[in-house]
Write an enzyme that holds these catalytic residues in place. Structure first.
Site, PDB file in Angstrom:
ATOM      1  N   LYS A  80       0.844  -1.190   0.000  1.00  0.00           N
ATOM      2  CA  LYS A  80       0.000   0.000   0.000  1.00  0.00           C
ATOM      3  C   LYS A  80       0.881   1.241   0.000  1.00  0.00           C
ATOM      4  O   LYS A  80       1.973   1.162   0.551  1.00  0.00           O
ATOM      5  CB  LYS A  80      -0.970   0.032   1.188  1.00  0.00           C
TER       6      LYS A  80
ATOM      7  N   TYR B 128      -4.517   4.036   6.195  1.00  0.00           N
ATOM      8  CA  TYR B 128      -5.044   3.074   7.183  1.00  0.00           C
ATOM      9  C   TYR B 128      -6.365   3.557   7.763  1.00  0.00           C
ATOM     10  O   TYR B 128      -7.282   2.762   8.000  1.00  0.00           O
ATOM     11  CB  TYR B 128      -4.039   2.860   8.315  1.00  0.00           C
TER      12      TYR B 128
HETATM   13  P1  NDP Z   1      12.400   1.314   2.614  1.00  0.00           P
HETATM   14  O1  NDP Z   1      12.985   2.617   2.203  1.00  0.00           O
HETATM   15  O2  NDP Z   1      12.800   0.758   3.939  1.00  0.00           O
HETATM   16  O3  NDP Z   1      12.726   0.213   1.508  1.00  0.00           O
HETATM   17  C1  NDP Z   1      12.395   0.395   0.173  1.00  0.00           C
HETATM   18  C2  NDP Z   1      13.340  -0.440  -0.696  1.00  0.00           C
HETATM   19  O4  NDP Z   1      12.951  -0.266  -2.041  1.00  0.00           O
HETATM   20  C3  NDP Z   1      14.796  -0.021  -0.615  1.00  0.00           C
HETATM   21  O5  NDP Z   1      15.499  -0.612   0.450  1.00  0.00           O
HETATM   22  C4  NDP Z   1      15.315  -0.496  -1.962  1.00  0.00           C
HETATM   23  O6  NDP Z   1      15.605  -1.887  -1.883  1.00  0.00           O
HETATM   24  C5  NDP Z   1      14.110  -0.368  -2.891  1.00  0.00           C
HETATM   25  N1  NDP Z   1      14.212   0.792  -3.768  1.00  0.00           N
HETATM   26  C6  NDP Z   1      14.184   0.741  -5.115  1.00  0.00           C
HETATM   27  N2  NDP Z   1      14.307   1.952  -5.650  1.00  0.00           N
HETATM   28  C7  NDP Z   1      14.401   2.815  -4.624  1.00  0.00           C
HETATM   29  C8  NDP Z   1      14.554   4.232  -4.543  1.00  0.00           C
HETATM   30  N3  NDP Z   1      14.601   5.001  -5.644  1.00  0.00           N
HETATM   31  N4  NDP Z   1      14.617   4.792  -3.316  1.00  0.00           N
HETATM   32  C9  NDP Z   1      14.544   4.050  -2.210  1.00  0.00           C
HETATM   33  N5  NDP Z   1      14.413   2.698  -2.221  1.00  0.00           N
HETATM   34  C10 NDP Z   1      14.349   2.088  -3.422  1.00  0.00           C
HETATM   35  O7  NDP Z   1      10.808   1.473   2.540  1.00  0.00           O
HETATM   36  P2  NDP Z   1       9.733   0.548   3.244  1.00  0.00           P
HETATM   37  O8  NDP Z   1      10.179  -0.853   3.174  1.00  0.00           O
HETATM   38  O9  NDP Z   1       9.383   1.109   4.559  1.00  0.00           O
HETATM   39  O10 NDP Z   1       8.459   0.799   2.285  1.00  0.00           O
HETATM   40  C11 NDP Z   1       8.325   0.164   1.032  1.00  0.00           C
HETATM   41  C12 NDP Z   1       6.841   0.030   0.665  1.00  0.00           C
HETATM   42  O11 NDP Z   1       6.186  -0.750   1.648  1.00  0.00           O
HETATM   43  C13 NDP Z   1       6.070   1.354   0.622  1.00  0.00           C
HETATM   44  O12 NDP Z   1       5.143   1.335  -0.429  1.00  0.00           O
HETATM   45  C14 NDP Z   1       5.368   1.420   1.951  1.00  0.00           C
HETATM   46  O13 NDP Z   1       4.165   2.185   1.922  1.00  0.00           O
HETATM   47  C15 NDP Z   1       5.084  -0.037   2.219  1.00  0.00           C
HETATM   48  N6  NDP Z   1       5.010  -0.359   3.650  1.00  0.00           N
HETATM   49  C16 NDP Z   1       3.951  -1.085   4.085  1.00  0.00           C
HETATM   50  C17 NDP Z   1       3.843  -1.413   5.407  1.00  0.00           C
HETATM   51  C18 NDP Z   1       2.697  -2.233   5.885  1.00  0.00           C
HETATM   52  O14 NDP Z   1       2.552  -2.386   7.101  1.00  0.00           O
HETATM   53  N7  NDP Z   1       1.895  -2.815   5.011  1.00  0.00           N
HETATM   54  C19 NDP Z   1       4.822  -0.960   6.396  1.00  0.00           C
HETATM   55  C20 NDP Z   1       5.936  -0.253   5.815  1.00  0.00           C
HETATM   56  C21 NDP Z   1       5.995   0.035   4.480  1.00  0.00           C
HETATM   57  P3  NDP Z   1      16.808  -2.541  -2.724  1.00  0.00           P
HETATM   58  O15 NDP Z   1      18.055  -1.883  -2.187  1.00  0.00           O
HETATM   59  O16 NDP Z   1      16.698  -3.962  -2.421  1.00  0.00           O
HETATM   60  O17 NDP Z   1      16.568  -2.208  -4.172  1.00  0.00           O
END
Ligand code: NDP
Length: 372
Positions: free
Chosen positions: A138, A223
């Protein structure tokens, strides 16, 4: 302490749509009364190995119906770490340039997109074109137009699109929904949803409109919106919204800091919601009917979810949300399981249409009517 057997006898497993294994997953121990699962396992590749991707991967260790088998990442060092940690073979590792090749990999059934919001649209469509089921975090996309294109692409490719709405499988949430459906609150008249936290690092992608698509509303306000819909049990027909910005440096143009929004439902029920990146301790739902009420706090955090109704405290089992979600999503994909509250692309699209309207209402100061 309630045992799992007590719980199932009291509640009736089917009423809560909880698979036995899902509840066992909470305890992370073999279940003494359930035979080992012999059905088809959903083999998942996670795309985006960040904060939430790590949480999902850890939770999936306790799944019975889903298994982490692959990764898609832009960071080679993370791929190496995950390969070691989760025993992922080289042939199941991809980056953002070459992951279309997953179409030739029969050992991956689904891709779970856990990247910044703005990337979901393109990545989901590419995953669908590669013939894989897609689970998307989401908000599903930045707006309804993108969301519709994703739904259409998945339909065309004949793959399922599911959204990571983990609360739709949370036992205490499902109990409140069951009570509402059974008429135990009487006529529901009001919902309040407060969702927010203080966003820290000013350089994070969540505060970058190009990657986040907005601010608190896209990330945490969703949410309250989604909760309003599943707690009231209707689709809103109008919205009004007001934005407040106290820090225009941190929360630049197009990145909302705090939005209050109101929803009106066909029955006459109303919802009053707050979404913020600058207020802590906002994680509360309240639903009121003419015969009863439920209040939950925390209401959407990772857990434990706590709450009470006019009948007393909610005591359903505490689960690891992502474990239950992934087992249930495997059942949706392979066993045609129908969840109590939908988690499909159409459900994600409904939220996006309303978010579009909330932004429009905040901008214009006018009430926005929503079509059914
Ligand atoms: P993070 O920043 O912690 O991780 C995102 C990952 O996406 C990065 O580590 C990277 O992984 C990859 N990535 C690819 N391109 C980019 C870029 N341009 N900038 C930054 N990261 C990039 O974010 P979250 O994990 O917190 O959030 C990711 C998604 O999950 C969002 O859509 C958020 O809304 C959702 N979310 C949902 C939750 C829930 O409870 N359902 C809770 C938290 C987040 P890599 O290095 O492997 O490419």
């Amino acid at each position: 302490m309630n045992t799992r057997r007590d719980f199932l006898q009291k509640m009736g497993a089917s009423a809560l749509m909880l698979k036995l294994g899902s509840v066992a997953a909470f305890a992370n121990v073999p279940d003494p009364i359930e035979p080992p699962y012999k059905g088809k396992v959903l083999r998942v590749a996670i795309m985006g190995l960040g904060g939430y991707g790590n949480r999902v991967a850890e939770a999936m260790k306790a799944c019975t119906k889903a298994k982490l088998v692959g990764v898609i990442s832009g960071t080679p060092s993370k791929i190496k770490d995950w390969q070691t940690k989760y025993n992922i073979p080289e042939k199941n590792c991809y980056n953002y340039e070459n992951f279309d090749q997953v179409k030739n990999n029969p050992d991956i059934d689904a891709i779970y997109v856990i990247t910044p919001n703005a990337l979901h649209h393109n990545q989901v469509i590419r995953a669908a074109k590669a013939g894989k089921h897609v689970i998307c975090e989401k908000p599903m996309a930045l707006n309804a137009k993108e969301g519709q294109e994703m739904v259409d692409a998945c339909k065309k490719a004949n793959v399922m699109l599911l959204v990571g709405y983990r609360m739709h499988f949370e036992p205490r949430t499902l109990e409140v929904i069951r009570m509402r459906n059974a008429g135990e609150f009487g006529k529901v008249m009001f919902f309040q949803g407060l969702c927010g936290f203080k966003a820290g690092d000013p350089n994070q992608w969540r505060l970058n409109k190009a990657l986040a698509g907005g601010g608190s509303m896209m990330d945490i306000g969703i949410y309250a919106l989604n909760g309003a819909r599943y707690m009231v049990g209707e689709e809103p027909i109008w919205v009004t919204a007001q934005e407040t910005k106290t820090d225009p440096v941190k929360f630049k143009d197009g990145v909302d800091e705090t939005i209050q929004f109101q929803l009106g439902f066909p029955s006459g029920a109303v919802a009053s919601c707050l979404s913020s990146y600058n207020i802590n301790h906002l994680d509360r739902f309240f639903v009121s009917g003419d015969k009863g009420f439920a209040e939950m706090q925390p209401s959407t955090g990772y857990g434990p979810i706590r709450g009470r109704t006019h009948k007393g405290e909610l005591t359903q089992p505490i689960t690891t949300h992502q474990t239950v979600q992934m087992d249930e999503m495997a059942a949706i994909i392979f066993e045609d399981h129908k969840p109590v509250v939908a988690v499909n692309g159409e459900e994600g699209l409904k939220d996006l249409k309303i978010i579009d309207a909330i932004y429009q209402a905040a901008k214009t100061g006018k009430k926005v009517e929503l079509s059914a």
